[in-house]
Design a protein around this motif. Structure first.
Motif, mmCIF file in Angstrom:
data_model
loop_
_atom_site.group_PDB
_atom_site.id
_atom_site.type_symbol
_atom_site.label_atom_id
_atom_site.label_comp_id
_atom_site.label_asym_id
_atom_site.label_seq_id
_atom_site.Cartn_x
_atom_site.Cartn_y
_atom_site.Cartn_z
ATOM 1 N N GLY A 119 0.905 -1.062 0.092
ATOM 2 C CA GLY A 119 0.169 0.092 0.315
ATOM 3 C C GLY A 119 0.758 1.302 0.034
ATOM 4 N N GLY A 120 2.140 1.361 -0.612
ATOM 5 C CA GLY A 120 2.696 2.271 -0.554
ATOM 6 C C GLY A 120 2.270 3.369 -1.508
ATOM 7 N N ALA A 121 1.957 3.836 -2.191
ATOM 8 C CA ALA A 121 1.178 4.691 -2.973
ATOM 9 C C ALA A 121 0.654 6.110 -1.691
ATOM 10 N N THR A 122 -0.258 4.922 -0.389
ATOM 11 C CA THR A 122 -0.621 5.766 0.055
ATOM 12 C C THR A 122 0.331 6.445 1.124
ATOM 13 N N GLY A 123 1.554 6.240 0.902
ATOM 14 C CA GLY A 123 2.420 6.970 2.208
ATOM 15 C C GLY A 123 4.148 7.045 1.146
ATOM 16 N N MET A 124 4.448 7.379 0.204
ATOM 17 C CA MET A 124 5.196 8.226 -0.572
ATOM 18 C C MET A 124 6.319 8.835 0.444
ATOM 19 N N SER A 125 5.588 9.918 0.998
ATOM 20 C CA SER A 125 6.033 10.544 1.720
ATOM 21 C C SER A 125 6.681 9.965 2.704
ATOM 22 N N SER A 126 6.786 11.399 4.225
ATOM 23 C CA SER A 126 7.561 11.285 4.916
ATOM 24 C C SER A 126 6.665 9.869 6.157
ATOM 25 N N ASN A 127 5.616 9.820 5.412
ATOM 26 C CA ASN A 127 4.718 9.307 6.018
ATOM 27 C C ASN A 127 4.275 7.677 6.091
ATOM 28 N N GLY A 128 5.102 7.812 5.321
ATOM 29 C CA GLY A 128 5.303 6.222 5.102
ATOM 30 C C GLY A 128 6.534 5.237 5.840
ATOM 31 N N LEU A 129 7.126 6.828 6.285
ATOM 32 C CA LEU A 129 8.729 6.008 6.533
ATOM 33 C C LEU A 129 8.927 4.594 7.280
ATOM 34 N N PHE A 130 8.114 4.722 8.295
ATOM 35 C CA PHE A 130 8.391 3.618 9.149
ATOM 36 C C PHE A 130 8.103 2.080 8.270
ATOM 37 N N ILE A 131 7.230 1.953 8.154
ATOM 38 C CA ILE A 131 6.822 1.288 6.861
ATOM 39 C C ILE A 131 7.282 0.885 5.767
ATOM 40 N N ALA A 132 8.163 2.207 5.297
ATOM 41 C CA ALA A 132 8.885 1.327 4.389
ATOM 42 C C ALA A 132 10.674 0.834 4.381
ATOM 43 N N LEU A 133 10.937 1.322 6.438
ATOM 44 C CA LEU A 133 11.656 0.912 6.739
ATOM 45 C C LEU A 133 11.928 -0.641 6.683
ATOM 46 N N ILE A 134 10.736 -0.836 7.434
ATOM 47 C CA ILE A 134 10.566 -2.446 8.285
ATOM 48 C C ILE A 134 10.303 -2.872 6.567
ATOM 49 N N LEU A 183 -0.267 -10.541 0.278
ATOM 50 C CA LEU A 183 -1.016 -11.118 1.044
ATOM 51 C C LEU A 183 -1.018 -10.439 2.342
ATOM 52 N N ILE A 184 -0.416 -10.272 2.670
ATOM 53 C CA ILE A 184 -0.177 -9.458 4.127
ATOM 54 C C ILE A 184 -1.102 -8.379 3.702
ATOM 55 N N ALA A 185 -1.825 -7.716 2.655
ATOM 56 C CA ALA A 185 -2.145 -6.345 2.776
ATOM 57 C C ALA A 185 -3.471 -6.718 1.863
ATOM 58 N N ALA A 186 -4.279 -8.036 2.464
ATOM 59 C CA ALA A 186 -4.866 -8.683 1.413
ATOM 60 C C ALA A 186 -5.873 -8.887 3.209
ATOM 61 N N ILE A 187 -4.361 -9.640 4.011
ATOM 62 C CA ILE A 187 -5.280 -9.938 5.145
ATOM 63 C C ILE A 187 -5.704 -9.023 6.468
ATOM 64 N N PHE A 188 -4.951 -7.644 5.896
ATOM 65 C CA PHE A 188 -5.344 -6.463 6.502
ATOM 66 C C PHE A 188 -7.377 -5.758 5.903
ATOM 67 N N ALA A 189 -6.691 -6.189 5.685
ATOM 68 C CA ALA A 189 -7.873 -5.862 3.924
ATOM 69 C C ALA A 189 -8.650 -6.392 4.769
ATOM 70 N N GLY A 190 -9.274 -7.678 4.898
ATOM 71 C CA GLY A 190 -9.927 -8.607 5.204
ATOM 72 C C GLY A 190 -10.491 -8.184 6.592
ATOM 73 N N PHE A 191 -9.290 -7.807 7.624
ATOM 74 C CA PHE A 191 -10.149 -7.363 9.484
ATOM 75 C C PHE A 191 -10.324 -5.557 9.682
ATOM 76 N N GLY A 192 -11.052 -5.402 7.944
ATOM 77 C CA GLY A 192 -10.512 -4.184 7.927
ATOM 78 C C GLY A 192 -9.621 -2.942 7.919
ATOM 79 N N VAL A 193 -8.734 -3.645 7.576
ATOM 80 C CA VAL A 193 -7.865 -2.165 7.252
ATOM 81 C C VAL A 193 -7.137 -2.435 6.086
ATOM 82 N N GLU A 194 -7.716 -0.894 5.247
ATOM 83 C CA GLU A 194 -7.331 -0.923 3.648
ATOM 84 C C GLU A 194 -6.136 -0.104 3.677
ATOM 85 N N ASP A 195 -6.011 0.541 4.391
ATOM 86 C CA ASP A 195 -5.003 1.325 3.807
ATOM 87 C C ASP A 195 -4.044 1.494 5.359
ATOM 88 N N ILE A 196 -2.930 0.431 5.023
ATOM 89 C CA ILE A 196 -1.658 -0.422 6.053
ATOM 90 C C ILE A 196 -1.521 0.933 6.390
#
Length: 416
Positions: A119-134, A183-196
């Protein structure tokens, strides 16, 4: 003091050295080093767009018949801060794979694809920095292990160009890794988290940045860097991975808040430390240089080292002073070298907290001379005044210790 130094050399230094050379931290540090010019440029562009000088704003508006001139700063931001997480996702993986002796370009590409699969398209700037590192760290660890599995290598016949053979060697590992993150993104979406990324930012990154911007955190940063340097370890490099994770988001948030006419939410960031605390380098050693000029001329070696250190010190390069005086493992200089940054961070933090000085919203190059750096970082002459006051404080703190050092050296030479 001798017992303390001996204990630290025996117990602390080996552990700290291992931490400083840890491949994941080194990969993060080197990645942010590459993006540093982008962050400096982006911050300066935002600063110019929002320079709080009415005469300048009116002049630019009159020339361009409106605010179209701000399009330049907006475009520069789009090419810098707006893609920061994308750059980090690639560069951390690239550096880490190279540390393992694997194909860095392939690892970086896989990391980038994994980031967008998550889901990086929603966090290309610094708000996605932690996820990018992980993502970059996890995907590269997987890549390094899978790329070495012979069962996953598609072998090409002889005569195939090396570049083609290399891409096919990484084909199956890349497909597996990107699919895992999808698959991780799909699992989160299944639990209602559309934007990780947004959810992670709200739940973890934003609170962490708020905690890192507190006075105790600033005090710890001011302490740990010179403490490590005292034992000959590059303190700034060792804590840089931590600083950078809060640095870019804090600067961007401050700049956007200012452009919206709101108060800057984060006091502590890298320019705050650079322009108000590290005056002349770690330990505010420009104050030491001036103190030696004032009260340390009686000792020739002090005077010679000081003259050689003065030029680089103006541009915040203090290795000549650290190793020439020296400060490293010097028990007399230990106290002011540790104490001075903690005092300076206190004055700077509460001056900003009380609104006497604006928060740092842009990142001047770290070699920008003190006082000028304070003006540029805050877009205000009040920032320069605070830096000058802190420089004066550092001189006052260092002066008695310079006198003591000179007296001790003269007595030692007389005994010899």
């Amino acid at each position: 003091m001798d017992g303390f130094v001996s204990f630290m050399e025996a117990k602390f230094i080996p552990i700290a050295s291992k931490i400083g050379a840890q491949r994941h931290l080194v990969a993060i540090r080197d990645a942010f080093m590459v993006t540093m010019p982008l962050m400096i440029l982006g911050a300066l562009a935002v600063m110019i767009n929002n320079l709080p000088i009415p005469v300048f704003q009116d002049f630019m508006t009159s020339i361009f018949k409106g605010e179209s001139w701000k399009g330049f700063g907006g475009s520069v931001w789009n090419g810098t801060f707006a893609i920061l997480s994308v750059a980090i996702a690639f560069l951390v993986a690239y550096n880490l794979a190279n540390h393992y002796g694997k194909d860095g370009v392939s690892a970086g590409t896989v990391s980038l694809a994994s980031f967008f699969a998550l889901g990086g398209a929603t966090g290309m700037s610094s708000n996605g920095l932690f996820i990018a590192l992980i993502v970059s760290l996890v995907s590269t660890e997987l890549f390094v292990r899978l790329i070495g599995n012979e069962k996953l290598v598609i072998k090409m016949p002889d005569g195939v160009p090396p570049a083609v053979a290399k891409s096919f060697a990484a084909l199956l590992p890349a497909m597996i890794i990107v699919s895992i993150f999808g698959l991780i993104a799909a699992i989160f979406a299944g639990f209602g988290v559309e934007d990780i990324i947004t959810s992670f930012y709200d739940a973890v990154q934003a609170p962490f940045m708020g905690l890192a911007s507190t006075y105790p955190a600033a005090l710890l940063i001011a302490f740990i860097t010179p403490f490590l340097w005292f034992f000959g370890l590059h303190g700034a490099n060792m804590i840089d991975p931590f600083m950078q994770t809060i640095n870019a988001p804090a600067i961007e948030a401050n700049a956007l808040a200012m452009s919206a006419g709101k108060a800057a939410p984060y006091i502590v960031n890298k320019p705050f430390i650079d322009v108000f605390v590290n005056l002349g380098g770690t330990g505010a050693t420009l104050g030491l240089v001036i103190a030696i000029f004032l009260v340390g001329k009686k000792h020739e070696s002090f005077s010679v080292v000081n003259k050689l250190s003065a030029g680089p010190g103006v541009f915040n390069i203090n290795e000549p002073m650290l190793f020439g005086l020296p400060i490293v493992l010097n028990p007399i200089m230990f106290i002011p070298f540790i104490l001075t940054p903690m005092v300076l961070v206190t004055t700077a933090y509460f001056s900003t907290k009380l609104g006497l000085v604006p928060a740092a919203i842009s990142m001047p190059p770290w070699v920008t001379p003190p006082v000028l750096g304070g003006i540029l970082a805050t877009s205000s002459f009040r920032g320069g005044i605070l830096a000058a006051v802190n420089l004066l404080i550092s001189i006052i703190i260092y002066m008695p210790f310079v006198k003591i050092s000179v007296i001790q050296e003269l007595k030692r030479e007389q005994r010899a």
